[in-house]
Design a protein around this motif. Sequence first.
Motif, PDB file in Angstrom:
ATOM      1  N   LEU A  91       0.853  -1.082  -0.048  1.00 37.58           N
ATOM      2  CA  LEU A  91       0.001   0.116   0.071  1.00 37.58           C
ATOM      3  C   LEU A  91       0.996   1.140   0.045  1.00 37.58           C
ATOM      4  O   LEU A  91       0.615   2.309  -0.777  1.00 37.58           O
ATOM      5  CB  LEU A  91      -0.840  -0.053   1.104  1.00 37.58           C
ATOM      6  CG  LEU A  91      -1.917   1.218   1.444  1.00 37.58           C
ATOM      7  CD1 LEU A  91      -2.599   1.339   0.269  1.00 37.58           C
ATOM      8  CD2 LEU A  91      -2.529   1.230   2.740  1.00 37.58           C
ATOM      9  N   MET A  92       1.996   1.235   0.749  1.00 37.80           N
ATOM     10  CA  MET A  92       2.767   2.390   0.986  1.00 37.80           C
ATOM     11  C   MET A  92       3.379   2.368  -0.728  1.00 37.80           C
ATOM     12  O   MET A  92       3.554   3.741  -0.994  1.00 37.80           O
ATOM     13  CB  MET A  92       3.861   2.341   1.642  1.00 37.80           C
ATOM     14  CG  MET A  92       5.209   3.281   1.939  1.00 37.80           C
ATOM     15  SD  MET A  92       6.431   3.171   0.795  1.00 37.80           S
ATOM     16  CE  MET A  92       6.939   1.576   1.346  1.00 37.80           C
ATOM     17  N   LYS A  94       2.373   1.402  -3.514  1.00 38.30           N
ATOM     18  CA  LYS A  94       1.281   2.117  -4.369  1.00 38.30           C
ATOM     19  C   LYS A  94       1.256   3.701  -4.276  1.00 38.30           C
ATOM     20  O   LYS A  94       1.044   4.364  -5.350  1.00 38.30           O
ATOM     21  CB  LYS A  94      -0.105   1.278  -4.186  1.00 38.30           C
ATOM     22  CG  LYS A  94      -0.952   1.760  -5.109  1.00 38.30           C
ATOM     23  CD  LYS A  94      -2.252   1.014  -4.761  1.00 38.30           C
ATOM     24  CE  LYS A  94      -3.525   1.727  -5.542  1.00 38.30           C
ATOM     25  NZ  LYS A  94      -4.757   0.824  -5.158  1.00 38.30           N
ATOM     26  N   ASN A  95       1.011   4.065  -2.876  1.00 38.91           N
ATOM     27  CA  ASN A  95       0.758   5.582  -2.776  1.00 38.91           C
ATOM     28  C   ASN A  95       1.823   6.394  -3.194  1.00 38.91           C
ATOM     29  O   ASN A  95       1.959   7.504  -3.820  1.00 38.91           O
ATOM     30  CB  ASN A  95       0.318   5.699  -1.321  1.00 38.91           C
ATOM     31  CG  ASN A  95      -0.936   5.103  -1.099  1.00 38.91           C
ATOM     32  OD1 ASN A  95      -1.830   4.746  -1.854  1.00 38.91           O
ATOM     33  ND2 ASN A  95      -1.168   4.602   0.341  1.00 38.91           N
ATOM     34  N   PHE A  96       3.067   6.024  -2.802  1.00 35.03           N
ATOM     35  CA  PHE A  96       4.208   6.745  -3.034  1.00 35.03           C
ATOM     36  C   PHE A  96       4.435   6.821  -4.539  1.00 35.03           C
ATOM     37  O   PHE A  96       4.922   7.993  -5.118  1.00 35.03           O
ATOM     38  CB  PHE A  96       5.431   6.024  -2.372  1.00 35.03           C
ATOM     39  CG  PHE A  96       5.509   6.606  -0.866  1.00 35.03           C
ATOM     40  CD1 PHE A  96       4.620   6.558  -0.090  1.00 35.03           C
ATOM     41  CD2 PHE A  96       6.680   7.454  -0.622  1.00 35.03           C
ATOM     42  CE1 PHE A  96       4.717   7.007   1.267  1.00 35.03           C
ATOM     43  CE2 PHE A  96       6.792   7.894   0.700  1.00 35.03           C
ATOM     44  CZ  PHE A  96       5.672   7.652   1.810  1.00 35.03           C
ATOM     45  N   SER A  98       2.451   6.934  -6.897  1.00 34.23           N
ATOM     46  CA  SER A  98       1.486   7.723  -7.320  1.00 34.23           C
ATOM     47  C   SER A  98       1.581   9.101  -6.692  1.00 34.23           C
ATOM     48  O   SER A  98       0.944  10.085  -6.720  1.00 34.23           O
ATOM     49  CB  SER A  98       0.070   7.353  -7.307  1.00 34.23           C
ATOM     50  OG  SER A  98      -0.239   7.042  -5.926  1.00 34.23           O
ATOM     51  N   ASP A 100       1.423  10.282  -3.603  1.00 34.72           N
ATOM     52  CA  ASP A 100       0.626  10.355  -2.389  1.00 34.72           C
ATOM     53  C   ASP A 100       1.394   9.836  -0.892  1.00 34.72           C
ATOM     54  O   ASP A 100       1.292   8.483  -0.872  1.00 34.72           O
ATOM     55  CB  ASP A 100      -0.819   9.559  -2.599  1.00 34.72           C
ATOM     56  CG  ASP A 100      -1.674   9.572  -1.348  1.00 34.72           C
ATOM     57  OD1 ASP A 100      -1.200  10.549  -0.589  1.00 34.72           O
ATOM     58  OD2 ASP A 100      -2.572   8.920  -1.368  1.00 34.72           O
ATOM     59  N   GLY A 102       0.609  10.303   2.161  1.00 29.06           N
ATOM     60  CA  GLY A 102      -0.104  10.158   3.267  1.00 29.06           C
ATOM     61  C   GLY A 102      -0.119  11.249   4.081  1.00 29.06           C
ATOM     62  O   GLY A 102       0.140  12.520   3.999  1.00 29.06           O
ATOM     63  N   SER A 110      -1.230  16.856   5.952  1.00 24.46           N
ATOM     64  CA  SER A 110      -0.549  16.173   4.880  1.00 24.46           C
ATOM     65  C   SER A 110       0.829  16.173   5.018  1.00 24.46           C
ATOM     66  O   SER A 110       1.359  17.367   5.287  1.00 24.46           O
ATOM     67  CB  SER A 110      -1.421  16.292   3.635  1.00 24.46           C
ATOM     68  OG  SER A 110      -0.956  17.568   3.201  1.00 24.46           O
ATOM     69  N   PRO A 314       5.323   8.388   8.299  1.00 27.26           N
ATOM     70  CA  PRO A 314       4.725   9.054   6.946  1.00 27.26           C
ATOM     71  C   PRO A 314       5.756  10.273   6.499  1.00 27.26           C
ATOM     72  O   PRO A 314       6.172  10.407   5.518  1.00 27.26           O
ATOM     73  CB  PRO A 314       3.389   9.492   7.102  1.00 27.26           C
ATOM     74  CG  PRO A 314       2.780   8.374   7.933  1.00 27.26           C
ATOM     75  CD  PRO A 314       3.903   8.234   8.957  1.00 27.26           C
TER      76      PRO A 314
END
Length: 352
Positions: A91-92, A94-96, A98, A100, A102, A110, A314
């Motif tokens: 999940l980390m 995938k977000n990073f 893109s 994002d 967190g 944020s 984060p």
Amino acid sequence: MWPYLIKRLFIMVPTLIGVLTLTFFVTQFVPGGPVDSVLSQLDAEDVRSGEDGSSGGGWSYTARQGIDAQQVEQLTALYGFDRPPLERYLLMLKNFLSFDVGESYFRNESVWSLIKDKLGVSVSLGIWTFVLTYLISIPLGIAKAVRAGSRFDIITTLLVLAGYAVPGFVLGVLLIVLFGGGSFWDIFPLRGLTSDNWEELDAWGKVTDYLWHITLPVTASVVSTFAFKTLLTKNTFLEEINRQYVLTARAKGLSENKVLYKHVFRNALLPLITGFPGTFIAAFFTGSLLIETLFSLDGLGLLSFESINSRDYPVVLGTLYLFTLVGLFVKLAGDIAYVLADPRIKFDALEP
């Protein structure tokens, strides 16, 4: 050159993933995570309330005794530690990828917003340090090479080595004592980059106020960093000055300035470009922590340090993500600068 640059851009992705992966597993499995940090704060508050004679007999932080198990589960779920490590990692990632990064665990903001707020201080300190380092070291190194062995060369070498031997934070303390109201003169301020009434000042007043605040931290940063570049410039120019093409240029009747800056400078520039990425990163990020702390400058270095102490993962990962991206692109810019300084360099010639 273009195939090389495209290949470098593709290599950045696994490099970035590798840095994030290593940091993730280090931060996730070290003792004392964000949940334990919150419980420690609750424990301290409970102990204080007990000392004041109010309710709360004090529970032990060790083994999380004395606190509702449901509350611990809620905290664990809040920070995502109720999920398996592999799921958290994917999940980390995938977000990073893109962009994002967190939300902060403890600042209710944020990570990108925090970085944006702190970035101005680090960029301001870094630009001045980086620019002044090269503006001082290159002309001084050339002057030392031209006057090698003279009294000027010996005296400046002693001064440069003395500056190099003194760490930036030690020099910063000395500057505070001398010019920041410590024991002698109260000339320069010691907090922030601007005064409280900065918005009320005119354009010239804002410039002078900013320069007034930035003088001491920039001085502490520059003095300890330009020494190496100065000696490198001197030694590189000495090596180039003794080459055959310099003798030929002088035999043609060219002035000494043309020989130095038209012929020698371009060839002597390559070793300086080699250290460009490291100097850039050090000026902007790695070397700013102690200076920011000493002069109360709320920048990225101080944010990263505080986030590590509070286990705000984060923010730790977000700042490292930014540092890694900047470092990779600066290294790429250094390779491009090689070609601009010397078009004879061909990267494809190094490939099998």
